[in-house]
Write a protein that holds these residues in place. Structure first.
Motif, mmCIF file in Angstrom:
data_model
loop_
_atom_site.group_PDB
_atom_site.id
_atom_site.type_symbol
_atom_site.label_atom_id
_atom_site.label_comp_id
_atom_site.label_asym_id
_atom_site.label_seq_id
_atom_site.Cartn_x
_atom_site.Cartn_y
_atom_site.Cartn_z
ATOM 1 N N ALA A 1 -3.702 15.120 -7.858
ATOM 2 C CA ALA A 1 -3.947 13.441 -8.136
ATOM 3 C C ALA A 1 -3.195 12.636 -6.892
ATOM 4 O O ALA A 1 -3.816 11.867 -6.327
ATOM 5 N N GLN A 2 -2.078 13.231 -6.331
ATOM 6 C CA GLN A 2 -1.336 12.416 -5.368
ATOM 7 C C GLN A 2 -2.025 12.883 -3.958
ATOM 8 O O GLN A 2 -1.407 12.520 -2.833
ATOM 9 N N ALA A 3 -3.055 13.811 -3.705
ATOM 10 C CA ALA A 3 -3.399 14.367 -2.572
ATOM 11 C C ALA A 3 -4.168 12.903 -1.881
ATOM 12 O O ALA A 3 -5.242 12.765 -2.484
ATOM 13 N N ALA A 4 -3.822 12.353 -0.946
ATOM 14 C CA ALA A 4 -4.751 11.112 -0.283
ATOM 15 C C ALA A 4 -5.706 11.630 0.733
ATOM 16 O O ALA A 4 -5.788 13.175 0.856
ATOM 17 N N PRO A 5 -6.984 11.070 1.006
ATOM 18 C CA PRO A 5 -7.828 11.523 1.767
ATOM 19 C C PRO A 5 -7.202 12.066 3.141
ATOM 20 O O PRO A 5 -6.493 11.391 3.747
ATOM 21 N N GLY A 6 -7.658 13.181 3.571
ATOM 22 C CA GLY A 6 -7.451 13.959 4.551
ATOM 23 C C GLY A 6 -6.370 15.105 4.229
ATOM 24 O O GLY A 6 -5.675 15.520 5.122
ATOM 25 N N MET B 1 9.765 15.524 -6.905
ATOM 26 C CA MET B 1 9.094 16.643 -6.354
ATOM 27 C C MET B 1 8.324 16.512 -5.399
ATOM 28 O O MET B 1 7.552 15.512 -5.348
ATOM 29 N N ALA B 2 8.034 17.386 -4.431
ATOM 30 C CA ALA B 2 7.316 17.246 -3.267
ATOM 31 C C ALA B 2 5.773 17.456 -3.798
ATOM 32 O O ALA B 2 5.611 18.373 -4.236
ATOM 33 N N ARG B 3 5.043 16.226 -3.836
ATOM 34 C CA ARG B 3 3.714 16.182 -4.204
ATOM 35 C C ARG B 3 2.644 15.309 -3.699
ATOM 36 O O ARG B 3 1.793 14.874 -4.126
ATOM 37 N N PHE B 4 3.039 14.679 -2.443
ATOM 38 C CA PHE B 4 2.243 13.313 -1.904
ATOM 39 C C PHE B 4 1.511 14.082 -0.826
ATOM 40 O O PHE B 4 1.086 13.202 -0.226
ATOM 41 N N SER B 5 1.559 15.304 -0.409
ATOM 42 C CA SER B 5 0.930 15.308 1.032
ATOM 43 C C SER B 5 -0.116 16.806 0.920
ATOM 44 O O SER B 5 0.043 17.393 1.581
ATOM 45 N N GLY C 1 0.749 -1.217 0.041
ATOM 46 C CA GLY C 1 -0.066 0.205 0.003
ATOM 47 C C GLY C 1 1.027 1.417 -0.019
ATOM 48 O O GLY C 1 2.028 1.273 0.368
ATOM 49 N N ALA C 2 0.183 2.371 -0.344
ATOM 50 C CA ALA C 2 0.966 3.884 -0.446
ATOM 51 C C ALA C 2 1.149 4.089 0.897
ATOM 52 O O ALA C 2 0.322 4.243 1.777
ATOM 53 N N LEU C 3 2.319 4.493 1.139
ATOM 54 C CA LEU C 3 2.708 5.089 2.513
ATOM 55 C C LEU C 3 2.379 6.725 2.479
ATOM 56 O O LEU C 3 2.328 7.003 3.570
ATOM 57 N N SER C 4 2.332 7.257 1.288
ATOM 58 C CA SER C 4 1.779 8.590 1.229
ATOM 59 C C SER C 4 1.554 8.828 -0.176
ATOM 60 O O SER C 4 1.886 8.195 -0.994
ATOM 61 N N GLY C 5 0.646 9.883 -0.517
ATOM 62 C CA GLY C 5 0.151 9.800 -1.979
ATOM 63 C C GLY C 5 -0.898 8.897 -2.395
ATOM 64 O O GLY C 5 -1.429 8.150 -1.239
ATOM 65 N N VAL C 6 -1.201 8.663 -3.473
ATOM 66 C CA VAL C 6 -2.071 7.783 -3.939
ATOM 67 C C VAL C 6 -1.427 6.912 -5.108
ATOM 68 O O VAL C 6 -1.801 5.595 -4.701
ATOM 69 N N TYR C 7 -0.910 7.256 -6.203
ATOM 70 C CA TYR C 7 -0.580 6.709 -7.486
ATOM 71 C C TYR C 7 0.942 6.493 -7.332
ATOM 72 O O TYR C 7 1.700 7.564 -7.347
#
Length: 333
Positions: free
Chosen positions: A270-275, A164-168, A105-111
């Motif tokens: 796109a990479q913003a996970a729920p929350g 590039m920072a984009r997972f939070s 599973g993803a540790l951060s982000g989505v895809y």
């Protein structure tokens, strides 16, 4: 013939590439990878042109190749192992013949993305190999699928990069849309001042955002004449919660749009996970064009470097060059 065997697939694993530009007039949005930057990163790590990759939405799966094959892991970081041995993310490796690559599973982000050396040998449909799930082109992968692999003439492995920072979440630059001026000024001001939270509802078509305070909307009603819409548009449906469209969005719609996220910032959406928290900031057309030029330069000039690894955690140890031009499995003259 070389094959990638899908031993187990998460619920959102699909083949993706750059998508199908040019079909909006026929009712088909571009589609393609939700995070195009991850495609470019995978290609850079393998020193090959960007092409197709497996996109993994939230969870990967278990995979095996019949002949040794180079791989790169990019996008949302996920736990990855080969026959139980951990693999570094944002890096390229050699997947040995018969070894099982397991991606969790993803540790951060989505895809997350799995790119294979040489790419996948799949037929094109309307000029692309990617699955456009909302349009019924292609499908998600299933256990038992066998994907043909193209020939791989490359040798680069053991490389890494800083993504590039984009997972939070984070700040999103927005251009005014056709209906932006219809929203009262105090509402537009509030739109750029408050923080939004990524809702659990979302997919490759778009994501829903929850505002801190009351919702948004037009006093004249929520419906307007249906017109063209595109990825990045921020629609305001009847419940007042903004909905940011992504690559598989429909091509027409009747909800008012308070703005449009610029393409350079769509990977963050796109990479913003729920929350995850997101904020909006209006920019000028000149600023948007400058950001787009910088984004393209970034993709074209990704910097990779050697990955320092513990030899005890390297199932592909014999494939690395320890002396220039000589592998560990060769005898020196």
């Amino acid at each position: 013939m070389s094959v990638l065997e899908v031993l187990q697939a998460g619920p959102g694993v699909s083949v993706q590439d750059g998508g199908r530009p040019g079909y909006m007039a026929l009712g088909l949005s571009r589609g393609g990878a939700a995070d195009p930057m991850a495609l470019a990163e995978g290609a850079a790590l393998l020193r090959q042109a960007p092409g197709v990759a497996l996109e993994m939405a939230g969870f990967g799966g278990r995979f095996r190749v019949e002949a040794a094959r180079r791989i790169a892991l990019t996008g949302a970081p996920m736990r990855a192992t080969v026959d139980g041995v951990p693999l570094a993310w944002n890096a390229s490796h050699m997947l040995p013949s018969g070894a099982v690559l397991e991606i969790g599973g993803a540790l951060s982000g989505v895809y997350g993305y799995l790119t294979l050396g040489g790419g996948l040998d799949l037929p094109e449909k309307l000029g692309a190999r990617s699955a456009h799930l909302s349009a019924g082109l292609g499908r998600v992968l299933q256990t038992g699928d066998r994907l043909l692999l193209s020939g791989d003439a490359g040798r680069a492995i053991g490389l890494t990069l800083d993504p590039m920072a984009r997972f939070s979440g984070g700040d999103l630059r927005v251009l005014p849309s056709l209906q932006t001026a219809f929203f009262p000024k105090d509402m537009r001001d509030r739109f750029t001042q408050e923080r939004f939270t990524r809702d659990s509802r979302g997919n490759r078509m778009g994501i829903r955002l929850v505002p801190e305070g009351e919702g948004y909307g037009l006093t004249a009603g929520q419906s307007i004449l249906s017109e063209v819409i595109t990825a990045g548009d921020i629609q305001i449906p009847g419940d007042g919660a903004p909905y940011v469209l992504l690559n598989e969005c429909q091509t027409t719609g009747g909800y008012p749009r308070i703005g449009t996220v610029i393409p350079a910032d769509l990977p963050k959406v796109a990479q913003a996970a729920p929350g995850a928290a997101l904020r909006f900031r209006f920019v000028t057309r000149a600023e948007a064009l400058e950001a787009e030029a910088g984004y393209r330069r970034l993709l074209a000039g990704l910097v990779v470097r050697p990955l320092l690894r513990n030899p005890a955690e390297m199932p592909d140890l014999l494939s690395y060059e320890f002396i220039s031009g000589v592998t560990a499995g060769e005898e020196m003259p």
